[in-house]
Design a protein around this motif. Sequence first.
Motif, PDB file in Angstrom:
ATOM      1  N   TYR B 163       0.959  -1.211  -0.134  1.00  0.00           N
ATOM      2  CA  TYR B 163       0.039   0.060  -0.101  1.00  0.00           C
ATOM      3  C   TYR B 163       0.788   1.204  -0.062  1.00  0.00           C
ATOM      4  O   TYR B 163       0.345   2.461   0.121  1.00  0.00           O
ATOM      5  CB  TYR B 163      -0.774   0.069   1.260  1.00  0.00           C
ATOM      6  CG  TYR B 163      -1.635  -1.247   1.264  1.00  0.00           C
ATOM      7  CD1 TYR B 163      -1.827  -2.070   2.530  1.00  0.00           C
ATOM      8  CD2 TYR B 163      -2.645  -1.582   0.099  1.00  0.00           C
ATOM      9  CE1 TYR B 163      -2.436  -3.145   2.565  1.00  0.00           C
ATOM     10  CE2 TYR B 163      -3.437  -2.958   0.447  1.00  0.00           C
ATOM     11  CZ  TYR B 163      -3.353  -3.684   1.297  1.00  0.00           C
ATOM     12  OH  TYR B 163      -4.075  -4.591   1.650  1.00  0.00           O
ATOM     13  N   GLY B 164       2.045   1.077  -0.231  1.00  0.00           N
ATOM     14  CA  GLY B 164       2.916   2.318  -0.025  1.00  0.00           C
ATOM     15  C   GLY B 164       3.819   2.493   1.323  1.00  0.00           C
ATOM     16  O   GLY B 164       4.652   2.994   1.453  1.00  0.00           O
ATOM     17  N   GLY B 165       3.014   2.023   2.206  1.00  0.00           N
ATOM     18  CA  GLY B 165       3.713   2.202   3.735  1.00  0.00           C
ATOM     19  C   GLY B 165       4.244   3.364   4.134  1.00  0.00           C
ATOM     20  O   GLY B 165       3.512   4.709   3.939  1.00  0.00           O
ATOM     21  N   ILE B 166       5.274   3.423   5.027  1.00  0.00           N
ATOM     22  CA  ILE B 166       5.717   4.381   5.411  1.00  0.00           C
ATOM     23  C   ILE B 166       6.341   5.664   4.596  1.00  0.00           C
ATOM     24  O   ILE B 166       6.244   6.819   4.694  1.00  0.00           O
ATOM     25  CB  ILE B 166       6.859   4.037   6.775  1.00  0.00           C
ATOM     26  CG1 ILE B 166       6.096   3.446   7.619  1.00  0.00           C
ATOM     27  CG2 ILE B 166       7.699   5.394   6.964  1.00  0.00           C
ATOM     28  CD1 ILE B 166       7.134   2.954   8.821  1.00  0.00           C
ATOM     29  N   PRO B 167       7.056   5.171   3.514  1.00  0.00           N
ATOM     30  CA  PRO B 167       7.625   6.264   2.510  1.00  0.00           C
ATOM     31  C   PRO B 167       6.171   7.084   1.882  1.00  0.00           C
ATOM     32  O   PRO B 167       6.542   8.175   1.405  1.00  0.00           O
ATOM     33  CB  PRO B 167       8.116   5.412   1.347  1.00  0.00           C
ATOM     34  CG  PRO B 167       8.676   4.163   2.004  1.00  0.00           C
ATOM     35  CD  PRO B 167       7.513   3.856   3.260  1.00  0.00           C
TER      36      PRO B 167
END
Lengths: 453, 352, 217
Positions: B163-167
């Motif tokens: 899902y894209g996460g922290i970045p």
Amino acid sequence: MSTTDIDSKHPLELDQARLSVKKPEQRYDKQGDMPDAQRVETAMRHFVKDFGAVAATYMESCIHCGMCAEACHFYVTSGNPKYTPIWKLEPFKQAYKREAGPFAAIYRALNLKKKVTVEQLEEWQELLYDSCTMCGRCTLICPMGIDIASLVGLARHGMHQAGLVPHELWAVAERAEREGSPLGATPKVFKERCEWLAEENEVEIFVDKAQADVVAAMSSIEIMKYPDSIVATAKILNHLGLNWTFRSDGYEATNFGMLSGNNDWQKEMSMKLINATIAAGAKLLILPECGHAYGAMRWQGANIYGKPLPFRVLHISEFLAETTKSGALKTKPLGKTLTFHDPCQVSRRGGAIEAPREVIDGLGAELIEMKDNKGLSWCCGGGGGVVTIHRADTIRYSAFQIKMKQVDDTGAELLVSSCSNCRQTFDDGQDHFHWDKTMLSLLELVADNLEDK
Amino acid sequence: MNEPNTLGASLARSGVSRRSFLKFCTAMASLMALPPSAAYAMVDALNRAQRQSVIWLSFQECTGCVESLTRSFDPTLEQMIFEMISLDYQHTLQAASGEAAESAREQAMKASWGKYLLIVDGSIPTKDGGVYSTVAGISNYDMLVETAKGAAAIVAVGTCSAYGGIPHANPNPTGAVAVSDIIKDKPIMNVPGCPPIPSVIAGVLAYFVTYGKLPELDHIGRPKVFFADTIHDRCYRRPFYDQGKFAKTFDDEGARNGWCLYELGCKGPTTYNACATIKWNGGVSFPIESGHGCLGCSEPNFWDKGSFYKPLAVPLADNATAITAAALGGIAVGTVAAVISRKHQSDISKEK
Amino acid sequence: MDLLQFARGPALTWAFVIFAFGMTWRLAGILLLKRRPDYSEPRNAVSWPGAIKLIVTRSWPRREFVHRTAFGQTLGYIFHIGLAIVVFGFAPHILFFKGMTGVGWPNLPNAVIYLSGAITLGALIAVLGRRLSHPVLRLLSNFDDYFSWFVTFTPVATGMLAVAHLGARYETLLAIHILSVALLLIWFPFGKLMHAALVFVSRGSTGALFERKGASI
């Protein structure tokens, strides 16, 4: 339809025992010949004028719970939802929301509340006049504490300005404005009556003293129909040894300007009494056995005057109570049981609740209270001008049945009250139902039982 | 060498007993709530299976997902995975480097075209031509597109690739996106978590190797068998939530008694994962059991969904200023309305 | 941004803003209208005790009115009290208030909340049924009455659905519940829900005025 037209179409017999219109039919009375659009405009403007912070609060606070209907004698005896007290104010509320409330601009821009129509006002004439005595029972039941009765009084202002008053009520009010009395008790007639009564009853009746400590007022109903009240008043004031007078420049305590909704007439009628009392240099004005007269002078008088009144105002029952308690007024014991009908405007609305009971106590009579008594008593159904409106007779007689049952249930020997309009309504009801109880006047009862000096 | 390149042969060569192998298959089948017959299907299939070619691309990631997979108290389980598959390319675990590593990837792609499993961890930067993460001079974006072409399926391991996460979190300076934002024409299974649970990764790979397809997925591509229920619905502290017993600080009576951590910001109710049942470190514990609320790390945008310590019931924004300004504005407008009304009324009075 | 983020974020922010703006606008617009001085001689010099008395005692009808009004009054109290238990007793709700004001208080067990919620829903349906069937209420009722009922009913119903995981995924149900509260907040200043604030003003005004006259309160 002009005033003369309506007079010929529905002739009033002003000197009859009971003011009425022969053969009343369903109608919406109109005074004057304003075009309908102008009537609506006028009504709206005068509705709007009356919305101060308190009236506005009331208009905003109704939650449509319907409880007010359960307190109203007209709804309770007819079961007709249109008599729901707050419903009587629907066009008034519409005007408020559309023209005076905080969201008025939005209501108009989105047409969320329609403009009041003349048909609505015509339909509401019956609700605001025929079926409301402004007795204030609805005010006592409302969970939001809305003083519905006072709002009806305010709404009548707009109706009067628009010429939308029931004809009989308008006619007696106009007569009062013109002649000084709704029932023909002009100053001349009043003076004549006083002379005649003084002679007949061998009582000194002072009229037009230049200076007096006490000015007494009367109501036209007493002057014309229950003249013994004049005699009783004189007897008692003489018995107390007071420097008192009637004033022919200010004697009429009823205020049909207030009842019909005309601010200017209300002011003029009140100012007569006020000016007369001041002219006499009196420190006390005694109001007669009348209901709305109390509210008009005791609570609204000073505001009409524009500053505190330079004299005290007492209802006759309060005056009798004071002098009873002080011991100045001495009566022979009346060994009878009696029940007391509280006049709405004096008791519930006016606050003089204990006074008549103190008088009854002083009379040595045994008081049997009705089940719903004092401030919670039921209205006789004739106040607020309703008894003058003949087309309201049916609903008034229905409502009167509550009173008859209330009185009968006490089993008391005597029925007493301290308001001559209630007395008139009871007399008419008694006649209609062939009832066996006659209402007595507290004032006359006291006068008839004064200790001999 | 002419030994068969089947998984069974490979296991035997490694000295893994048949018994251990059977235990593994039974455990995997049971973990995924498959019927008992599935265990035998798995034994049969895995025994005869050509070792599945797997290419693992690591992009803009912290390597936590790989660490999770290899961090194990029970070496048998995870090592089993590496016996079942032929891990042809993986930055952390491979011996080769440089051009040799890249050429290993290209060879594997060619040899197993259309059949290899592509595993991705880490998000893919897209801003400025994807220059923020490159391997061998090739941007992550280009490498993903190229490698995906011959993949049978893609597994996005970890919240970053799923899902894209922290970045991806605000302000997302690299333009980081998920695998499914770029690849639209291949089956993609998301295995989110920051990191995901080791046995979850192992389980879904075993499923693919056994059945040749991805397990049933939910509406955002997660295997239902591990992600169908929320932490809240499987949490052992749930009775305390129901009784209304909450820890209010991290060391009060409630905390010490192991009461529900909702008031300390636990996102259990809106987080789908297997942490509450399978737990971590070989089933020792999971964050809530250790006294800290769930962060919701397997959910999209979990970092941007508000403070980890702000309970779900609290609005995301700090509205105090806006409310005060609105109240003052209302008083002003109301005053104007009243003044206009009063003026209107006095005009009417004057008319007479 | 998913639906739950939207609900907890911009939706609630705008709802609070409209709520605060509308409430103060309406109250200022009413309270700043003209007040006439009263020059009549008071029967009682001090009026404010009457205001307090009416505010308190008007919460239940007088003996003379009870038998005609007890049913409707009781139904009303059942849903008001039920609503209060749910809104102010459920731990997540208390956290909502604490997050806004910094003030919290002890919570009730969830089972009590769920029971109260169910009773509240039943009472609200009964109240609607009564409004639709009673002749006086049918005459009086307008859009405001029905819409205010709807925005009160929906948060309770959606809250119960969320807890029961009934109808959609939990995070969706929670978002819908929060959005329904936002709708309630937005409607609040413009309809009869305002009685929550006006009850004190209206009852207090009448109480003070009547105490001054010694009239029946």
